[in-house]
Each structure stands twice: as C-alpha cells, then as structure tokens.
Design a protein around this motif. Sequence first.
Motif, PDB file in Angstrom:
ATOM      1  N   ASN A  15      -7.299   7.162 -15.709  1.00 25.86           N
ATOM      2  CA  ASN A  15      -7.701   8.371 -15.010  1.00 25.86           C
ATOM      3  C   ASN A  15      -9.222   8.323 -14.889  1.00 25.86           C
ATOM      4  O   ASN A  15      -9.949   8.745 -15.778  1.00 25.86           O
ATOM      5  CB  ASN A  15      -7.252   9.606 -15.797  1.00 25.86           C
ATOM      6  N   LYS A  16      -9.716   7.786 -13.785  1.00 20.86           N
ATOM      7  CA  LYS A  16     -11.154   7.566 -13.618  1.00 20.86           C
ATOM      8  C   LYS A  16     -11.907   8.859 -13.327  1.00 20.86           C
ATOM      9  O   LYS A  16     -13.100   8.943 -13.584  1.00 20.86           O
ATOM     10  CB  LYS A  16     -11.402   6.556 -12.502  1.00 20.86           C
ATOM     11  N   LYS A  17     -11.237   9.863 -12.794  1.00 20.35           N
ATOM     12  CA  LYS A  17     -11.904  11.112 -12.466  1.00 20.35           C
ATOM     13  C   LYS A  17     -12.139  11.988 -13.692  1.00 20.35           C
ATOM     14  O   LYS A  17     -12.896  12.960 -13.616  1.00 20.35           O
ATOM     15  CB  LYS A  17     -11.063  11.885 -11.452  1.00 20.35           C
ATOM     16  N   ALA A  18     -11.541  11.654 -14.820  1.00 15.78           N
ATOM     17  CA  ALA A  18     -11.642  12.506 -16.003  1.00 15.78           C
ATOM     18  C   ALA A  18     -13.077  12.626 -16.505  1.00 15.78           C
ATOM     19  O   ALA A  18     -13.533  13.714 -16.836  1.00 15.78           O
ATOM     20  CB  ALA A  18     -10.748  11.972 -17.116  1.00 15.78           C
ATOM     21  N   ARG A  19     -13.817  11.521 -16.546  1.00 15.15           N
ATOM     22  CA  ARG A  19     -15.199  11.571 -17.042  1.00 15.15           C
ATOM     23  C   ARG A  19     -16.118  12.315 -16.081  1.00 15.15           C
ATOM     24  O   ARG A  19     -17.131  12.857 -16.495  1.00 15.15           O
ATOM     25  CB  ARG A  19     -15.728  10.165 -17.283  1.00 15.15           C
ATOM     26  N   HIS A  20     -15.753  12.348 -14.811  1.00 19.59           N
ATOM     27  CA  HIS A  20     -16.556  13.063 -13.828  1.00 19.59           C
ATOM     28  C   HIS A  20     -16.320  14.572 -13.899  1.00 19.59           C
ATOM     29  O   HIS A  20     -17.251  15.360 -13.756  1.00 19.59           O
ATOM     30  CB  HIS A  20     -16.240  12.551 -12.427  1.00 19.59           C
ATOM     31  N   ASN A  21     -15.083  14.971 -14.140  1.00 18.74           N
ATOM     32  CA  ASN A  21     -14.729  16.387 -14.110  1.00 18.74           C
ATOM     33  C   ASN A  21     -14.805  17.085 -15.464  1.00 18.74           C
ATOM     34  O   ASN A  21     -14.796  18.311 -15.516  1.00 18.74           O
ATOM     35  CB  ASN A  21     -13.319  16.562 -13.554  1.00 18.74           C
ATOM     36  N   TYR A  22     -14.837  16.333 -16.564  1.00 19.85           N
ATOM     37  CA  TYR A  22     -14.805  16.928 -17.899  1.00 19.85           C
ATOM     38  C   TYR A  22     -15.865  16.303 -18.798  1.00 19.85           C
ATOM     39  O   TYR A  22     -16.219  15.140 -18.647  1.00 19.85           O
ATOM     40  CB  TYR A  22     -13.433  16.710 -18.562  1.00 19.85           C
ATOM     41  N   THR A  23     -16.331  17.090 -19.757  1.00 19.40           N
ATOM     42  CA  THR A  23     -17.155  16.578 -20.837  1.00 19.40           C
ATOM     43  C   THR A  23     -16.197  16.216 -21.964  1.00 19.40           C
ATOM     44  O   THR A  23     -15.577  17.097 -22.562  1.00 19.40           O
ATOM     45  CB  THR A  23     -18.157  17.645 -21.317  1.00 19.40           C
ATOM     46  N   LEU A  24     -16.051  14.928 -22.244  1.00 16.80           N
ATOM     47  CA  LEU A  24     -15.061  14.460 -23.210  1.00 16.80           C
ATOM     48  C   LEU A  24     -15.710  14.281 -24.576  1.00 16.80           C
ATOM     49  O   LEU A  24     -16.822  13.776 -24.682  1.00 16.80           O
ATOM     50  CB  LEU A  24     -14.455  13.147 -22.739  1.00 16.80           C
ATOM     51  N   ASP A 133     -20.616  22.328 -11.445  1.00 19.16           N
ATOM     52  CA  ASP A 133     -21.246  21.465 -10.437  1.00 19.16           C
ATOM     53  C   ASP A 133     -22.645  21.035 -10.846  1.00 19.16           C
ATOM     54  O   ASP A 133     -23.044  19.890 -10.625  1.00 19.16           O
ATOM     55  CB  ASP A 133     -21.307  22.168  -9.084  1.00 19.16           C
ATOM     56  N   HIS A 134     -23.409  21.938 -11.467  1.00 18.67           N
ATOM     57  CA  HIS A 134     -24.768  21.561 -11.858  1.00 18.67           C
ATOM     58  C   HIS A 134     -24.757  20.526 -12.983  1.00 18.67           C
ATOM     59  O   HIS A 134     -25.654  19.696 -13.069  1.00 18.67           O
ATOM     60  CB  HIS A 134     -25.598  22.793 -12.251  1.00 18.67           C
ATOM     61  N   ASP A 135     -23.726  20.540 -13.837  1.00 20.71           N
ATOM     62  CA  ASP A 135     -23.600  19.512 -14.879  1.00 20.71           C
ATOM     63  C   ASP A 135     -23.329  18.146 -14.253  1.00 20.71           C
ATOM     64  O   ASP A 135     -23.858  17.133 -14.697  1.00 20.71           O
ATOM     65  CB  ASP A 135     -22.473  19.853 -15.850  1.00 20.71           C
ATOM     66  N   LYS A 136     -22.494  18.127 -13.230  1.00 18.09           N
ATOM     67  CA  LYS A 136     -22.173  16.871 -12.553  1.00 18.09           C
ATOM     68  C   LYS A 136     -23.406  16.288 -11.883  1.00 18.09           C
ATOM     69  O   LYS A 136     -23.661  15.090 -11.942  1.00 18.09           O
ATOM     70  CB  LYS A 136     -21.064  17.088 -11.517  1.00 18.09           C
ATOM     71  N   ARG A 137     -24.197  17.161 -11.241  1.00 13.02           N
ATOM     72  CA  ARG A 137     -25.426  16.690 -10.603  1.00 13.02           C
ATOM     73  C   ARG A 137     -26.409  16.147 -11.624  1.00 13.02           C
ATOM     74  O   ARG A 137     -27.089  15.145 -11.380  1.00 13.02           O
ATOM     75  CB  ARG A 137     -26.066  17.820  -9.791  1.00 13.02           C
ATOM     76  N   ALA A 138     -26.504  16.782 -12.774  1.00 15.09           N
ATOM     77  CA  ALA A 138     -27.411  16.306 -13.822  1.00 15.09           C
ATOM     78  C   ALA A 138     -26.965  14.939 -14.335  1.00 15.09           C
ATOM     79  O   ALA A 138     -27.807  14.071 -14.605  1.00 15.09           O
ATOM     80  CB  ALA A 138     -27.460  17.312 -14.965  1.00 15.09           C
ATOM     81  N   ASP A 139     -25.660  14.729 -14.480  1.00 18.27           N
ATOM     82  CA  ASP A 139     -25.151  13.423 -14.926  1.00 18.27           C
ATOM     83  C   ASP A 139     -25.476  12.329 -13.913  1.00 18.27           C
ATOM     84  O   ASP A 139     -25.861  11.218 -14.284  1.00 18.27           O
ATOM     85  CB  ASP A 139     -23.643  13.476 -15.154  1.00 18.27           C
TER      86      ASP A 139
END
Length: 160
Positions: A15-24, A133-139
Amino acid sequence: MAKKKKPNNNTIAQNKKARHNYTLSDKFEAGMSLQGWEIKSIRSGKVNISDCYVHIKNGEAYLLGAEIMPLNAASSHVVCDPNRDRKLLLNRRELEQVSAYVERDGYSLIATAMYWKACWVKLEFFLGKGKKDHDKRADIKDREWAVDKSRLMKNKNLER
C-alpha cells in the motif's frame, strides 16, 4: 562456477499511498486466516490492499477491504467472496495494546504490506494518524530539500 542466487523478494502486495496519507508510528506483524482458494490466488498475485485497514471487533482483529480475486479454475466448487473480512492472528498482548491506541488515542490501523514469511502469509500494519494537506506539503518540501542538499554536497566534494 558458483550459481547466482536470485534476490529473495517475498512481497505480495504493498500500500504505497499509506505513507503519503498517514503519519505512521508503531509497526505490527500479523498472520492471516485464509481459505485454500485465497492462497492460490495470492500465489498468482491477484491481491489488492490499497484501500484496506484493520478493524478490532469483539476482541479480535479483522482485515477489511482487501481484495483477493479468485482464480477461475481453482475455485469452481466454492462460493468466493473477494472482499470478505479476514481474521488476523495476533498475540493477546499485541491485541490489547493495539485496541488501547485505537480506542483511547484515536489512531487508525493501516495495512502497508502483505508478504511471505517461510510458508505463511503475513500482514504488516502500522498505527497511523491522518495527515492534513499542509502536513503533506511540508513532507514534500523536506524531501525535495534533502535531494537538493545531497546534490550540493556531491558537487562540493567533486571540487576538492
């Protein structure tokens, strides 16, 4: 001459989208209770875990949303449900720990990979919180800076 060994790739699905959508945060590994037709389908690679998650119900963990498509020849005598809930096999201690995080702290259980371990199918899942969304942009910004920094350091080392 020695024979070349093949690289051992035991991964069935990711599941490649998991790291993009969640903080694991915490990683767990669980076995799965599967039927015979499911094992045959898994061996042929007909698995999709991109939209699945783990749910705890009545003190047991279940994998929801995973698709294992049946083979035509292998499952002619059995009624196959590709999206059925599959029971995960966890220790009592792990199950209590995971359920405490989910109930108390609001974490989700996100499946990230399915793989072979010896002759057993294992599921890797993490405790995760959804990203804004702002967390994703920061990553993305941090990742791009790391690439630029490595380029700068490489060029700096070549000049010497």
